[in-house]
Design a protein around this motif. Structure first.
Motif, mmCIF file in Angstrom:
data_model
loop_
_atom_site.group_PDB
_atom_site.id
_atom_site.type_symbol
_atom_site.label_atom_id
_atom_site.label_comp_id
_atom_site.label_asym_id
_atom_site.label_seq_id
_atom_site.Cartn_x
_atom_site.Cartn_y
_atom_site.Cartn_z
ATOM 1 N N SER A 130 0.854 -1.198 0.000
ATOM 2 C CA SER A 130 0.000 0.000 0.000
ATOM 3 C C SER A 130 0.880 1.235 0.000
ATOM 4 N N SER A 131 0.241 2.336 -0.376
ATOM 5 C CA SER A 131 0.996 3.585 -0.494
ATOM 6 C C SER A 131 1.115 4.252 0.876
ATOM 7 N N GLY A 132 1.555 3.514 1.877
ATOM 8 C CA GLY A 132 1.709 4.099 3.217
ATOM 9 C C GLY A 132 2.677 5.266 3.159
ATOM 10 N N PHE A 178 1.964 -0.053 -6.174
ATOM 11 C CA PHE A 178 0.574 0.415 -6.170
ATOM 12 C C PHE A 178 -0.244 -0.546 -7.040
ATOM 13 N N THR A 179 -1.446 -0.878 -6.568
ATOM 14 C CA THR A 179 -2.223 -1.902 -7.265
ATOM 15 C C THR A 179 -2.976 -1.372 -8.499
ATOM 16 N N GLY A 180 -3.024 -0.039 -8.641
ATOM 17 C CA GLY A 180 -3.830 0.556 -9.717
ATOM 18 C C GLY A 180 -3.399 0.105 -11.111
ATOM 19 N N PHE A 250 -12.168 6.455 -13.159
ATOM 20 C CA PHE A 250 -11.363 7.246 -12.227
ATOM 21 C C PHE A 250 -11.618 6.845 -10.788
ATOM 22 N N GLY A 251 -10.560 6.726 -10.027
ATOM 23 C CA GLY A 251 -10.714 6.361 -8.616
ATOM 24 C C GLY A 251 -9.387 6.460 -7.898
ATOM 25 N N ALA A 252 -9.300 5.811 -6.768
ATOM 26 C CA ALA A 252 -8.136 5.803 -5.876
ATOM 27 C C ALA A 252 -8.121 7.014 -4.952
ATOM 28 N N GLU A 253 -9.028 7.961 -5.159
ATOM 29 C CA GLU A 253 -9.139 9.123 -4.262
ATOM 30 C C GLU A 253 -10.562 9.664 -4.389
ATOM 31 N N PRO A 254 -11.025 10.390 -3.374
ATOM 32 C CA PRO A 254 -12.388 10.926 -3.456
ATOM 33 C C PRO A 254 -12.501 11.994 -4.545
ATOM 34 N N TRP A 255 -13.636 12.046 -5.180
ATOM 35 C CA TRP A 255 -13.912 13.110 -6.156
ATOM 36 C C TRP A 255 -15.406 13.373 -6.121
ATOM 37 N N HIS A 272 -16.606 7.221 -14.973
ATOM 38 C CA HIS A 272 -17.080 6.248 -13.980
ATOM 39 C C HIS A 272 -16.163 6.251 -12.769
ATOM 40 N N ASP A 273 -16.779 6.072 -11.619
ATOM 41 C CA ASP A 273 -16.027 5.982 -10.374
ATOM 42 C C ASP A 273 -15.665 4.513 -10.131
ATOM 43 N N ILE A 274 -14.410 4.264 -9.790
ATOM 44 C CA ILE A 274 -13.985 2.895 -9.453
ATOM 45 C C ILE A 274 -13.362 2.920 -8.066
ATOM 46 N N PHE A 275 -13.727 1.927 -7.253
ATOM 47 C CA PHE A 275 -13.228 1.899 -5.875
ATOM 48 C C PHE A 275 -12.425 0.627 -5.642
ATOM 49 N N GLY A 282 -7.098 -4.657 -4.707
ATOM 50 C CA GLY A 282 -6.732 -3.423 -5.408
ATOM 51 C C GLY A 282 -7.972 -2.825 -6.046
ATOM 52 N N PRO A 283 -7.850 -2.191 -7.236
ATOM 53 C CA PRO A 283 -9.051 -1.615 -7.853
ATOM 54 C C PRO A 283 -10.031 -2.711 -8.262
ATOM 55 N N GLY A 284 -11.288 -2.329 -8.458
ATOM 56 C CA GLY A 284 -12.261 -3.283 -8.994
ATOM 57 C C GLY A 284 -13.226 -3.820 -7.965
ATOM 58 N N ARG A 362 -20.746 7.330 -3.540
ATOM 59 C CA ARG A 362 -19.383 7.841 -3.630
ATOM 60 C C ARG A 362 -18.747 7.881 -2.251
ATOM 61 N N ILE A 363 -17.464 7.539 -2.145
ATOM 62 C CA ILE A 363 -16.788 7.593 -0.846
ATOM 63 C C ILE A 363 -16.677 9.068 -0.438
ATOM 64 N N LYS A 364 -17.124 9.357 0.778
ATOM 65 C CA LYS A 364 -17.052 10.738 1.258
ATOM 66 C C LYS A 364 -15.613 11.090 1.643
HETATM 67 O O1 DLL Z 1 -6.247 3.252 -4.373
HETATM 68 C C1 DLL Z 1 -6.688 1.070 -5.312
HETATM 69 C C2 DLL Z 1 -7.280 1.711 -6.499
HETATM 70 C C3 DLL Z 1 -6.512 1.895 -7.627
HETATM 71 C C4 DLL Z 1 -8.620 2.066 -6.521
HETATM 72 C C5 DLL Z 1 -7.061 2.464 -8.754
HETATM 73 C C6 DLL Z 1 -9.181 2.622 -7.653
HETATM 74 C C7 DLL Z 1 -8.424 2.816 -8.756
HETATM 75 P P1 DLL Z 1 -4.848 2.108 -1.998
HETATM 76 O O2 DLL Z 1 -3.686 2.865 -2.487
HETATM 77 O O3 DLL Z 1 -4.635 1.019 -1.011
HETATM 78 O O4 DLL Z 1 -5.603 1.408 -3.184
HETATM 79 O O5 DLL Z 1 -5.877 3.154 -1.411
HETATM 80 C C8 DLL Z 1 -7.130 2.762 -0.955
HETATM 81 O O6 DLL Z 1 -8.045 4.909 -1.564
HETATM 82 O O7 DLL Z 1 -9.336 3.143 1.226
HETATM 83 C C9 DLL Z 1 -9.981 4.989 -0.237
HETATM 84 O O8 DLL Z 1 -9.700 5.817 0.867
HETATM 85 C C10 DLL Z 1 -9.299 5.561 -1.458
HETATM 86 N N1 DLL Z 1 -10.088 5.281 -2.663
HETATM 87 C C11 DLL Z 1 -9.930 4.291 -3.550
HETATM 88 N N2 DLL Z 1 -10.868 4.390 -4.531
HETATM 89 C C12 DLL Z 1 -11.627 5.472 -4.235
HETATM 90 C C13 DLL Z 1 -12.749 6.105 -4.840
HETATM 91 C C14 DLL Z 1 -6.154 2.043 -4.278
HETATM 92 N N3 DLL Z 1 -13.273 5.674 -5.980
HETATM 93 C C15 DLL Z 1 -7.885 3.974 -0.497
HETATM 94 N N4 DLL Z 1 -13.281 7.172 -4.204
HETATM 95 C C16 DLL Z 1 -9.300 3.634 -0.074
HETATM 96 C C17 DLL Z 1 -12.762 7.641 -3.053
HETATM 97 C C18 DLL Z 1 -11.133 6.030 -3.026
HETATM 98 N N5 DLL Z 1 -11.691 7.103 -2.453
#
Ligand code: DLL
Length: 468
Positions: A130-132, A178-180, A250-255, A272-275, A282-284, A362-364
């Motif tokens: 993880s991106s700690g 990073f898993t993205g 788009f994802g990996a952060e809130p928007w 599209h939002d991906i979480f 990872g994503p998906g 959507r994730i707040k």
């Molecule tokens: O962010 C995996 C990822 C990659 C998701 C590409 C989507 C696209 P981590 O780096 O472990 O993994 O971060 C996970 O990112 O707990 C949320 O806080 C935030 N996060 C991920 N997707 C979203 C989203 C990847 N669609 C952490 N909206 C999660 C808001 C998101 N926050």
């Protein structure tokens, strides 16, 4: 080298559509099978349209299996269950889930790097981290089966947005720990679309490839896509006519909805939002369908609950809470009731797209991203929501929190030159922020192009100058 393929409790069979004719029998390492690795990634549309009854049946039968598996293979789970006087056999249905102890991020950190493995290390096919930002990262491990399941889920996610074989996916998530990057890559393989592994950064080249390769699908963080709006202008492209984009993931952060609108308007694509998160493959994990109204969480692979983050009590669907995930077939590193710290709301109504997998809003934001300013809770996503609704506010902003006798919130906002000294405009932004946040913010109008941009990784919009 002989690789020990012990009996897997998850033969690669339905509903993951990757069928195994060998069932549960122990497998010897088989070079042929390995060669057919990608060939075995079958595309899974049936899994997207499982009916509610079928979903619950799968959830419950997998739950019983994974609980017993985690208990017998991972000392941490055995200890936690024993301490809570919970017998794994007593977890039989979804109603029993609340008895299962939570797993938290520090459990993963404390067991760095691979203390939570349920399989011998020589069965691992891949490791990510993880991106700690501080201290040790969290290491996540995958068996071959885990990778196939992950790829299938991401393939499902891509398919759900409308990506098809023949699409050209420019994948601008970072490749590496990073898993993205690799997650999207595997998913594209599963559905047979063409993948351009562009990775993050190198903006000029990204734009050039986007035009010359006739890219139809882009994947990156939403903040990077927003940055590409101005970067494409600066490079002399017309974002609507020079590119052939039709879908953005788009994802990996809130928007926010407002950012979605800006991206869609600029590039003429559907966003599209991906979480997802590293701990959950990872994503998906979740994806918006064409309705763009909440993210479907693949319920046959993840049980999702929401809890009150302060008390740990389960909150009912429809109410906001912290998302808690139980992975139903993670072989290398099972995760039971994992507290994500992400805040959202689950809703169970049927979606017009015909998929029954539950949706989340959507994730707040993450509970640990929440700023407490003078006793008031503020999520950066709320600030974005306000700002992006105001015409003439640029795409970039920065939130600065400081302390001088009292906590202070300042918001720097990029605006066009003619607005720089417009005090009425600054007052409007202040008032709109107050209406949503209930605290007064100082608003500073700055010239377009002056705030820091993130070309790689997740956006850093908050600067907290308060002493820790
Ligand atoms: O962010 C995996 C990822 C990659 C998701 C590409 C989507 C696209 P981590 O780096 O472990 O993994 O971060 C996970 O990112 O707990 C949320 O806080 C935030 N996060 C991920 N997707 C979203 C989203 C990847 N669609 C952490 N909206 C999660 C808001 C998101 N926050």
């Amino acid at each position: 080298m002989r690789v020990d393929h012990a009996v897997s409790p998850w033969p690669l069979r339905e509903p993951f559509c990757v069928s195994s004719s060998r069932g549960n029998r122990p497998k010897q390492f088989n070079a042929n099978l390995n060669r057919r690795w990608w060939g075995r990634l079958l595309f899974d549309r049936r899994g997207q349209f499982l009916k509610p009854k079928e979903l619950v049946r799968i959830e419950e039968s997998k739950l019983r299996k994974i609980v017993r598996y985690a208990y017998s293979k991972v000392p941490l789970y055995r200890r936690r269950f024993d301490e809570a006087h919970v017998k794994p056999e007593s977890i039989r249905s979804l109603d029993d889930l609340a008895k299962v102890p939570f797993t938290v991020k520090t459990d993963l950190r404390d067991n760095y790097p691979l203390g939570l493995l349920a399989v011998p290390a020589n069965r691992l096919y891949s490791l990510h981290a993880s991106s700690g930002t501080t201290g040790k990262p969290i290491v996540v491990a995958y068996t071959r089966g885990d990778l196939l399941r992950w790829a299938t889920l991401v393939g499902r996610a891509l398919d759900t947005t409308g990506v098809r074989k023949g699409d050209i996916i420019q994948n601008m998530y970072g490749y590496g720990l990073f898993t993205g990057g690799l997650g999207i890559h595997y998913g594209a393989r599963a559905i047979g679309a063409t993948i351009v592994p562009a990775s993050s950064g190198n903006t000029k080249k990204q734009l050039m490839l986007m035009k010359d390769l006739r890219t139809t699908v882009v994947t990156c963080t939403p903040s990077y896509m927003v940055y590409l709006i101005e970067a494409s202008k600066a490079e002399g492209y017309d974002a609507k006519t020079d590119f052939a984009l039709r879908i953005g993931i788009f994802g990996a952060e809130p928007w926010s909805e407002e950012v979605r609108k800006r991206i869609q308007d600029a590039f003429g694509l559907r966003a599209h939002d991906i979480f997802g998160m590293s701990e959950l493959y990872g994503p998906g994990v979740g994806i918006e369908c064409e309705q763009q109204n909440g993210l479907h969480i693949w319920q046959d692979e993840f049980i999702t609950e929401t809890i009150n983050p302060n008390t740990g009590e389960v909150v009912e669907p429809g109410k906001e809470g912290e998302l808690v995930f139980t992975m139903l077939s993670r072989e290398a590193m099972p995760l039971l009731r994992y507290r994500s710290r992400d805040l959202s709301t689950i809703y169970e109504e049927e979606c017009a797209c015909g998929r029954y997998h539950n949706r989340i809003k959507r994730i707040k934001g993450r509970s640990d991203d929440m700023l407490i300013i003078g006793g008031v809770n503020v999520f950066p996503s709320q600030v974005e929501h306000v700002l992006m609704n105001i015409r003439d506010v640029g795409d970039q902003y920065q939130i600065i929190v400081s302390h001088k006798e009292l906590d202070r919130l300042a918001v720097k906002v990029e605006v066009p030159t003619n607005r720089l000294n417009d005090t009425t405009f600054a007052k409007k932004i202040r008032d709109d922020l107050f209406a949503v946040l209930s605290i007064h913010a100082e608003v500073e109008l700055v010239e377009l192009g002056t705030l820091p941009r993130s070309e790689v990784g997740k956006a850093l919009r908050v600067v907290d100058l308060r002493p820790k």
